[in-house]
Each structure stands twice: as structure tokens, then as C-alpha cells.
Design a protein around this motif. Structure first.
Motif, PDB file in Angstrom:
ATOM      1  N   THR A  24      44.838  39.082  20.816  1.00 41.03           N
ATOM      2  CA  THR A  24      44.300  38.452  21.837  1.00 41.03           C
ATOM      3  C   THR A  24      45.070  37.241  22.238  1.00 41.03           C
ATOM      4  OG1 THR A  24      42.082  39.449  21.684  1.00 41.03           O
ATOM      5  CG2 THR A  24      41.950  37.024  22.468  1.00 41.03           C
ATOM      6  N   ALA A  83      36.798  43.716  25.782  1.00 41.35           N
ATOM      7  CA  ALA A  83      36.261  42.434  26.354  1.00 41.35           C
ATOM      8  C   ALA A  83      37.550  41.381  26.331  1.00 41.35           C
ATOM      9  CB  ALA A  83      35.047  41.721  26.020  1.00 41.35           C
ATOM     10  N   ALA A  84      38.402  41.603  25.407  1.00 42.70           N
ATOM     11  CA  ALA A  84      39.697  40.582  25.166  1.00 42.70           C
ATOM     12  C   ALA A  84      40.388  40.429  26.450  1.00 42.70           C
ATOM     13  CB  ALA A  84      40.355  40.763  24.102  1.00 42.70           C
ATOM     14  N   HIS A  99      38.839  38.083  28.720  1.00 44.79           N
ATOM     15  CA  HIS A  99      38.701  36.562  28.112  1.00 44.79           C
ATOM     16  C   HIS A  99      39.773  36.212  27.902  1.00 44.79           C
ATOM     17  CE1 HIS A  99      34.727  38.079  27.125  1.00 44.79           C
ATOM     18  NE2 HIS A  99      34.802  38.208  25.402  1.00 44.79           N
ATOM     19  N   TRP A 144      40.249  32.283  29.368  1.00 41.49           N
ATOM     20  CA  TRP A 144      40.678  31.174  28.425  1.00 41.49           C
ATOM     21  C   TRP A 144      41.861  30.406  29.128  1.00 41.49           C
ATOM     22  CZ3 TRP A 144      39.638  28.932  23.600  1.00 41.49           C
ATOM     23  CH2 TRP A 144      38.345  29.157  23.045  1.00 41.49           C
ATOM     24  N   ALA A 154      28.639  37.582  30.198  1.00 41.59           N
ATOM     25  CA  ALA A 154      29.661  36.485  30.265  1.00 41.59           C
ATOM     26  C   ALA A 154      30.494  36.776  31.676  1.00 41.59           C
ATOM     27  CB  ALA A 154      30.855  36.589  29.235  1.00 41.59           C
ATOM     28  N   TYR A 155      30.176  37.848  32.550  1.00 41.56           N
ATOM     29  CA  TYR A 155      30.817  38.193  33.755  1.00 41.56           C
ATOM     30  C   TYR A 155      30.107  38.454  34.798  1.00 41.56           C
ATOM     31  CZ  TYR A 155      35.431  37.871  30.933  1.00 41.56           C
ATOM     32  OH  TYR A 155      36.127  37.492  30.000  1.00 41.56           O
TER      33      TYR A 155
END
Length: 386
Positions: A61, A85-86, A89, A93, A318-319
Motif C-alpha cells: 500500500t 480496498a487498498a 485507498h 490518500w 467509504a466509496y
């Protein structure tokens, strides 16, 4: 109580073989910051994979976040919802907008046609994933990228030791990112790597990996602490002695599953990757149980298969409210996510273990799914991490 069978198990050499490496570290007191084991492993891993410019990281990640930063990407990045998910993500970020598009029904990789249809003036890059270690349609993706002036960063977390006709799949795109997490085909406990196209890019990546330092008093950019420790690097050197044998064992387990499952109605066997990193099947309508009923039946027998990848990233909390990310239909990704389940596969899996996994599927084919309500309360114990 039957012994638990997990979807994966880390490749581990004999403990005694690792002790001499630890003794060298204790003697040198060099624990991190580009030490001798780090340098040796970085070169040895590049040689093994057939790439020239490889930078080790503390995890996949961090490597992906740093790769995006190194290429100075902004705006929107087209990617797949069918991944860990990473993948997304790392975009968030970097304050980038992930734009999810549909996948190919055979490989489950991002669909190049869907990529092109999703391009807008804000699109800066494409982030495909070599899902399960199956190479993406790299030629089609490259053509789209060239036509529109886009960068391509491959999430190759699953693609350790995977090659195509010209060599390592890691050479494609502007960068490729590996995960060396404990759940992967090859692990360094935790770890990752960036494969760069040239020495200049690798030099920039290496600076970003170490806070952006150029020398003792000069910091040119805002980097991160992404360095791999000496213990992880030493373990990686030892692991390279065993990986070929592990890959052969994975191949034999894959073949055994295919022989046992190929004639079960309603069970679709998915394409096999060279490294046999995963063994996904699809539970179709013709099978008497739903995918989730089969999943619960496995748990009842202490078999911890996993629904990789469910839910889709685009459906995660989260999305799901990110309208810019979810503006394209995802029918194939949704279809696959509702039917996929990955069976246990790792070098320590025995013939008896495989037979137990297959027996659950065969029993389900007869329409038996007793006590699945109780089994559904058992938590998932292994995560697909980077």
C-alpha cells in the motif's frame, strides 16, 4: 473439531534457517535504512523477477501511494472496483478521484473498452489490477493510454513471478507495484516493491521512500517512511531459496482442484494464473446453493474460503457516496462479486485438505446446507492485505 483450513497460509522456511540471518543483524546492529540485507535482497529480487529497477517498500500500500506521488498525478484515475480496498485507498490518500469501470467477464480484469468510455478531461491515469495474477490486456490498455496521453500504474499485488511472451508482466506501464504481504505467493512478513522503467525514476522513488532526503541536510520533496527493514529483507533472501518449490506445489493443488471439480454442475472454474496465487470459482444459478450458502457450509466444516472480491470497492461505505467514482455501470463486476468464492490454496495444503474442500462442494451439489445459520456467525479470520 476438525482442523481449520484457511484460504492461504504464509510460506515459511525452517526457523533454524533464519537464525544465522538474525545473528548477522544483531552483530551489525543495522536494522533499517538501506542496510546490507536490504541492498542484497533488492538486487536478488530484481534478478529473480527479471526486472532492472526495483525499490523495496515496507508494504504494498505504501508502495502504491508512493508510485502515484512519484508520477505527480492529479485529477481522476480510472480503476477497477473488483480488487482489494487498498487499490482505491491509495488514490484517495493522494487526493485523487477513483473512477470505477467494469471488468472483463473471463479474466475479471479491467475492461479496456470501459476505460476508454470513461475518459474525461480530468482523467490523468489508469490503475489496472492483474487480478488473481492473470495479466491485464496490457496492449489494449497501452493503446488507450497513448491515444489520450494517460499514465498507467499497475497494481501487480497478485502477479509475483508472472510472465508473458516478452518477460515479466511487471515491466508494463509507467510503474508496477508488488505486495509481499504474508498472504501472498511470496512474502517478507510485510513488504512491497515498486518496479520503475528507468534508473532516474527509481532514484526518485528511493528518495520518496526515505522522507524525500537527498543528503543529510537536503530534503527536496515530501516523502514518506516506506523503507523495508533488515529483518524483512533478510527473510526475503531466505524465501527466494524456497519459492520455486512453493510455486510447483501450488500448480499441483490447482490441477487437483480442477480434476475434482470440473464436472460439478453450477460450479465454474476460473482461468488459472501462472503463479496459482488464488483458486476462484463461480457459484452459478444451476448449483443448488447460493454462493453465500456454500460459504457458510465451508465455515461449518472449518474451511475458511473467502469471497474475493465482495463487496465491490464501489459498494463499500467509504466509496458508495462518491458520485464521481460511481458514475459508470458495473454489471459484470457486480455479477462476479455475487458469485465468486476463492478456495484454499497454499503449499502446505495436503491431499486430505483438498478432498475436504471438494467434499463440501459435492455435498452442496446434492442440495445439502444444514446448520448454515450457525456457521454464518463465524468471523473471517484471514484478510487479503498489502
Amino acid at each position: 473439531m476438525e482442523k481449520a483450513i484457511y484460504v492461504t497460509s504464509p510460506l515459511l522456511p525452517e526457523l533454524g534457517a533464519f537464525i544465522p540471518y538474525l545473528q548477522q543483524i544483531w552483530k551489525s546492529k543495522y536494522l533499517t535504512n538501506n542496510g546490507p540485507f536490504h541492498q542484497a535482497f533488492e538486487q536478488a529480487l530484481a534478478d529473480y523477477l527479471g526486472v532492472e529497477h526495483l525499490s523495496l517498500f515496507n508494504n504494498g500500500t505504501t508502495a502504491l501511494i508512493t508510485a502515484l506521488q512519484a508520477l505527480a498525478i492529479d485529477g481522476e484515475v480510472i480503476t477497477t472496483p473488483y480488487s482489494f480496498a487498498a487499490t482505491a485507498h491509495a488514490l484517495v490518500w493522494n487526493r485523487l478521484t477513483p473512477v470505477f469501470v467494469d471488468i472483463d467477464p473471463r479474466t475479471f480484469n479491467i475492461d479496456p473498452k470501459a476505460i476508454e468510455a470513461a475518459i474525461t478531461p480530468r482523467t490523468q491515469a489508469i490503475l489496472p489490477v492483474h487480478c488473481y495474477g492473470l495479466p491485464c490486456d496490457v496492449e489494449a490498455i497501452e493503446q488507450v493510454a497513448r491515444r489520450h496521453g494517460l499514465r498507467v500504474i499497475y497494481d501487480a499485488a497478485h502477479a509475483f513471478a508472472v510472465q508473458d511472451a516478452q518477460g515479466s508482466v511487471l515491466r508494463h506501464g509507467d510503474m508496477s507495484i508488488l505486495s509481499l504481504h504474508a498472504t501472498k505467493v511470496f512474502n517478507t512478513f510485510e513488504g512491497g516493491a515498486i518496479i520503475s522503467p528507468d534508473a532516474r525514476t527509481k532514484h526518485h522513488v528511493d528518495q520518496l521512500r526515505n522522507f524525500g532526503f537527498v543528503d543529510e541536510v537536503t530534503v527536496e520533496t515530501c516523502g514518506i517512511n516506506g523503507k523495508m527493514s533488515e529483518i524483512n529483507a533478510a527473510f526475503g533472501l531466505l524465501q527466494l531459496q524456497h519459492i520455486d518449490g512453493a510455486l510447483v506445489k501450488r500448480e499441483s493443488i490447482d490441477a487437483l482442484y480442477r480434476k475434482q471439480l470440473m464436472k460439478i454442475p453450477g460450479i465454474t472454474l476460473c482461468c488459472a494464473a501462472q503463479n496459482h496465487a488464488y483458486f476462484p470459482i463461480l457459484v452459478e444459478d444451476a448449483y443448488p446453493l447460493s454462493r453465500d450458502q456454500l460459504y457458510d457450509a465451508f465455515k461449518q466444516r472449518q474451511v475458511f474460503a473467502r469471497r474475493y472480491f465482495y463487496p465491490l470497492i464501489s459498494d463499500m461505505a467509504a466509496y458508495c457516496d462518491r458520485k464521481d467514482s460511481r458514475r459508470h455501470p458495473l454489471p459484470m463486476a457486480s455479477h462476479i462479486a455475487q458469485r465468486v468464492i476463492c478456495l484454499p490454496i497454499h503449499p502446505d495444503l495436503t491431499l486430505t485438505d483438498v478432498e475436504r474442500v471438494v467434499a463440501v462442494i459435492r455435498r452442496g451439489a446434492l442440495g445439502s446446507s444444514s446448520n448454515t445459520a450457525t456457521a454464518s456467525a463465524v468471523p473471517d479470520l484471514v484478510s487479503e492485505k498489502r
